[in-house]
Every structure is written in C-alpha cells, then in structure tokens.
Design a protein around this motif. Structure first.
Motif, PDB file in Angstrom:
ATOM      1  N   ALA A 117       0.900  -1.146   0.040  1.00 59.35           N
ATOM      2  CA  ALA A 117      -0.003   0.106  -0.062  1.00 59.35           C
ATOM      3  C   ALA A 117       0.897   1.337  -0.152  1.00 59.35           C
ATOM      4  O   ALA A 117       0.530   2.138  -0.611  1.00 59.35           O
ATOM      5  CB  ALA A 117      -0.881  -0.260   1.284  1.00 59.35           C
ATOM      6  N   ILE A 145     -14.961   3.814  -3.796  1.00 57.60           N
ATOM      7  CA  ILE A 145     -14.553   2.679  -2.759  1.00 57.60           C
ATOM      8  C   ILE A 145     -13.756   3.105  -1.505  1.00 57.60           C
ATOM      9  O   ILE A 145     -14.281   2.278  -0.509  1.00 57.60           O
ATOM     10  CB  ILE A 145     -13.061   1.867  -3.626  1.00 57.60           C
ATOM     11  CG1 ILE A 145     -13.616   1.441  -4.994  1.00 57.60           C
ATOM     12  CG2 ILE A 145     -12.617   0.940  -2.561  1.00 57.60           C
ATOM     13  CD1 ILE A 145     -12.603   0.742  -5.734  1.00 57.60           C
ATOM     14  N   ARG A 146     -13.407   4.255  -1.248  1.00 53.66           N
ATOM     15  CA  ARG A 146     -12.953   4.756  -0.039  1.00 53.66           C
ATOM     16  C   ARG A 146     -13.891   4.524   1.227  1.00 53.66           C
ATOM     17  O   ARG A 146     -13.663   4.172   2.352  1.00 53.66           O
ATOM     18  CB  ARG A 146     -12.316   6.279  -0.119  1.00 53.66           C
ATOM     19  CG  ARG A 146     -11.724   6.519   1.172  1.00 53.66           C
ATOM     20  CD  ARG A 146     -10.788   7.912   1.045  1.00 53.66           C
ATOM     21  NE  ARG A 146     -11.921   8.952   0.620  1.00 53.66           N
ATOM     22  CZ  ARG A 146     -12.621   9.750   1.263  1.00 53.66           C
ATOM     23  NH1 ARG A 146     -12.358   9.941   2.650  1.00 53.66           N
ATOM     24  NH2 ARG A 146     -13.308  10.576   0.634  1.00 53.66           N
ATOM     25  N   TRP A 153     -16.223  -5.542   2.712  1.00 50.86           N
ATOM     26  CA  TRP A 153     -15.460  -6.119   1.682  1.00 50.86           C
ATOM     27  C   TRP A 153     -15.110  -7.867   2.020  1.00 50.86           C
ATOM     28  O   TRP A 153     -14.644  -8.238   1.091  1.00 50.86           O
ATOM     29  CB  TRP A 153     -13.899  -5.477   1.675  1.00 50.86           C
ATOM     30  CG  TRP A 153     -13.671  -4.181   0.908  1.00 50.86           C
ATOM     31  CD1 TRP A 153     -13.905  -2.922   1.403  1.00 50.86           C
ATOM     32  CD2 TRP A 153     -14.022  -4.185  -0.663  1.00 50.86           C
ATOM     33  NE1 TRP A 153     -13.780  -2.184   0.096  1.00 50.86           N
ATOM     34  CE2 TRP A 153     -13.724  -2.905  -0.854  1.00 50.86           C
ATOM     35  CE3 TRP A 153     -13.733  -5.125  -1.574  1.00 50.86           C
ATOM     36  CZ2 TRP A 153     -13.620  -2.411  -2.214  1.00 50.86           C
ATOM     37  CZ3 TRP A 153     -13.651  -4.612  -2.899  1.00 50.86           C
ATOM     38  CH2 TRP A 153     -13.783  -3.545  -3.333  1.00 50.86           C
ATOM     39  N   TYR A 170      -5.616  -8.487   1.357  1.00 53.05           N
ATOM     40  CA  TYR A 170      -6.304  -7.606   0.262  1.00 53.05           C
ATOM     41  C   TYR A 170      -7.101  -6.616   1.328  1.00 53.05           C
ATOM     42  O   TYR A 170      -6.848  -5.306   0.893  1.00 53.05           O
ATOM     43  CB  TYR A 170      -6.952  -8.177  -0.580  1.00 53.05           C
ATOM     44  CG  TYR A 170      -7.736  -7.357  -1.319  1.00 53.05           C
ATOM     45  CD1 TYR A 170      -7.301  -6.530  -2.528  1.00 53.05           C
ATOM     46  CD2 TYR A 170      -9.299  -7.487  -1.101  1.00 53.05           C
ATOM     47  CE1 TYR A 170      -8.232  -5.745  -3.210  1.00 53.05           C
ATOM     48  CE2 TYR A 170     -10.092  -6.713  -2.044  1.00 53.05           C
ATOM     49  CZ  TYR A 170      -9.548  -5.758  -2.917  1.00 53.05           C
ATOM     50  OH  TYR A 170     -10.297  -4.948  -3.755  1.00 53.05           O
ATOM     51  N   LEU A 174      -6.293  -2.436   1.300  1.00 55.51           N
ATOM     52  CA  LEU A 174      -7.362  -1.438   0.984  1.00 55.51           C
ATOM     53  C   LEU A 174      -7.277  -0.258   2.168  1.00 55.51           C
ATOM     54  O   LEU A 174      -7.536   0.903   1.899  1.00 55.51           O
ATOM     55  CB  LEU A 174      -8.538  -1.835   0.791  1.00 55.51           C
ATOM     56  CG  LEU A 174      -8.731  -2.564  -0.666  1.00 55.51           C
ATOM     57  CD1 LEU A 174     -10.044  -3.163  -0.611  1.00 55.51           C
ATOM     58  CD2 LEU A 174      -8.456  -1.850  -1.683  1.00 55.51           C
ATOM     59  N   SER A 236      -8.348  -2.543   9.561  1.00 54.71           N
ATOM     60  CA  SER A 236      -8.726  -3.616   8.534  1.00 54.71           C
ATOM     61  C   SER A 236      -8.520  -4.890   8.919  1.00 54.71           C
ATOM     62  O   SER A 236      -9.107  -5.863   8.411  1.00 54.71           O
ATOM     63  CB  SER A 236      -8.259  -2.986   7.265  1.00 54.71           C
ATOM     64  OG  SER A 236      -8.733  -1.623   7.066  1.00 54.71           O
TER      65      SER A 236
END
Length: 298
Positions: A117, A145-146, A153, A170, A174, A236
């Motif tokens: 990232a 998407i943010r 997700w 993944y 993000l 996340s």
C-alpha cells in the motif's frame, strides 16, 4: 652555533601550539554524551512523558475502581474484568507458544500489505498530483471505494481471492492505501508554485523539478499519510481476522469473545493497541530523518 642562540635558556622555549601537540594518551575525546543526555532530558519532553504516565495511571485506577464496585451508570462494568485479572491472564499467555504465533501472523500480514500500500499509494499520489488527466481518471474510483468499510469487503474478498490469507491481506491493503494516496496528493498540490517556476527559469527538467522541488515539499504530508495508513491498516486487518482468520491477534480476541473469556478479550484489545502504537511510532521514526530540513527552516 652562534653565541645568541647559545644564550637562550631552556625554559624560554615556546611550547608548540594546539595543532602541533600530540593527542592525549587516552585517545580521542569522547562524544558529547552530556549534550545528548540534555537533549533527551529536555523539560518539555519530561513534562509530556510525565503527563502521559499520569494519565495512564489515572485510567488504570478508574478501571480498577469501576470493575471492583460493579459500576453501572450508562456504562456497565459488572462483567468487565479488573486490571489484576487481565494482567494475570496476559502473563499466562506469555508462557504459551500459540500467543506468539497470533502476534507473528498479524505482524507478517501488516508488513506485507502495508508495504504494498505504501509503495503504490505514494507513487499513485505523486502522479495524480502532477497530472490532471490521471487524477480525473483515478479519483472517482477512490471516492467510491474509500467509504466502504473493511467488514463489507470480506464476503467479496473471499470470493475474489483463492485463499483466506490473500483476502485478509487484500482487505488490510485497502485500509492503508487510501490515506496514503490522499495525503500524498494533498502534499503535491500544496507545493508552492513559485518554487516550481523558479526551478523552471533556471533550466531544470521536469524530472529534476519533481525530485528536488515537488517530492521534498510533499514529504510532510506523505509522512502523515503513512502514519494514518498504519492505524487504519490495523483496523482493517482485525476485521478480516475476525471473520475469516484462523490465526492472528484479531482472531484471538474474537475467539475469546465466543468463549465468553472476558480477560482474554481485554488482553487482545490491549495487545492490538500496543502493536498499533508501536508500529505507528516506527513509521514516524523512519520518516523523521527525511524531515530534518523542517527544523532548519523554523
């Protein structure tokens, strides 16, 4: 030898200056350790550290009082374990190998996803900041998407990626990507245009302007984006580990909740907080040498 030279007494000979004197027998002078010590013991630094420790102590005391008295005033502490029970549970887990496995797996996921990232986010943010065409093309995807939370997700990531491990990485990727991209873009946009024009008037190429003007001006925002991205990546990661993980500190915390093990829930939360704080501090420490010029310009 002349008579004038013979009449000069031995004690009248002028000793050699500092440049001609040999080094002391003990070797070169030691480094300025007292100066470094004074820098570490600055009053404002000691005051900040003291206030931080005092704040933590007050929080632990309130936690102990609320859990021991079963405080139930808007917030219910009846089932919240006290600091003593949590600390005893933490010491017990330190003696097990699986606890270190959970921490190691989470750290590996963070390092891999955050590195990807950071590389992609900084590069994309720099290009978007200097190219209106690229920014107009990519920005709609970022804005759509943010706002999607990491938990949303998870079902799609499991369907998209061949393994659960890849889906967790993944989702973590993000979470870290968007703060890094947007902060890098903001830093490039805030580059003083007068500096760019001055470099152009001196005959600098676009690549030289990018490397010597735009990138240094954007470094403070990039550093802030990297620190924010690290915190979001932990959020996340834990969301992914809770749903589809078999190892990791997020899975450890969720499994403790499933087993109604309140002490381990708090242990997992505190370990997550410590790891997140330590990793964010490491990012700030790594980017600090790149921002030394800020102190010289103050």
């Amino acid at each position: 030898m002349s008579q004038a030279a013979q009449s000069i007494p031995d004690d009248a000979i002028i000793p050699p200056g500092p440049s001609a004197q040999s080094a002391p027998p003990d070797g070169p002078a030691p480094a300025a350790t007292p100066g470094r010590l004074r820098q570490l013991l600055r009053p404002e630094l000691l005051q900040s550290l003291g206030l931080g420790l005092l704040s933590l102590a007050a929080g632990v005391l309130f936690w102990h009082w609320a859990s021991s008295t079963n405080l139930n005033f808007y917030v219910n502490f009846e089932n919240v374990p006290g600091p003593g029970k949590v600390f005893a549970s933490f010491l017990g887990h330190l003696q097990t190998e699986i606890f270190y496995t959970h921490i190691r797996v989470s750290m590996q996921r963070i390092v891999l996803s955050y590195s990807i990232a950071a590389a992609l986010g900084i590069g994309l943010g720099l290009i978007m900041g200097r190219s209106k065409i690229v920014r107009a093309f990519v920005m709609p995807y970022i804005e759509v998407i943010r706002p999607i939370p990491a938990v949303a997700w998870i079902p799609l990531a499991i369907l998209m990626w061949p393994t659960e491990e890849a889906s967790i990485i993944y989702i973590t990727f993000l979470g870290a990507l968007f703060p890094i991209v947007l902060n890098t873009l903001h830093g490039v946009e805030q580059t003083p245009e007068v500096l760019v024009r001055a470099a152009q008037s001196l005959g600098a190429s676009r690549l030289a302007i990018f490397g010597h003007v735009v990138l240094p001006a954007a470094l403070p925002s990039i550093s802030a984006g990297l620190a924010i991205g690290m915190g979001v990546s932990w959020f996340s990661l834990l969301a992914g580990e809770i749903i589809s993980g078999q190892y990791g500190i997020g899975y450890f915390t969720w499994n403790a909740y499933s087993l109604i093990n309140y002490q381990d829930i708090v242990v997992g939360m505190l370990v997550i907080g410590f790891l997140g704080t330590a990793s964010t501090a490491a990012i700030k420490l790594m980017t600090k040498p790149l921002l030394k010029w800020q102190k010289r310009t103050r």
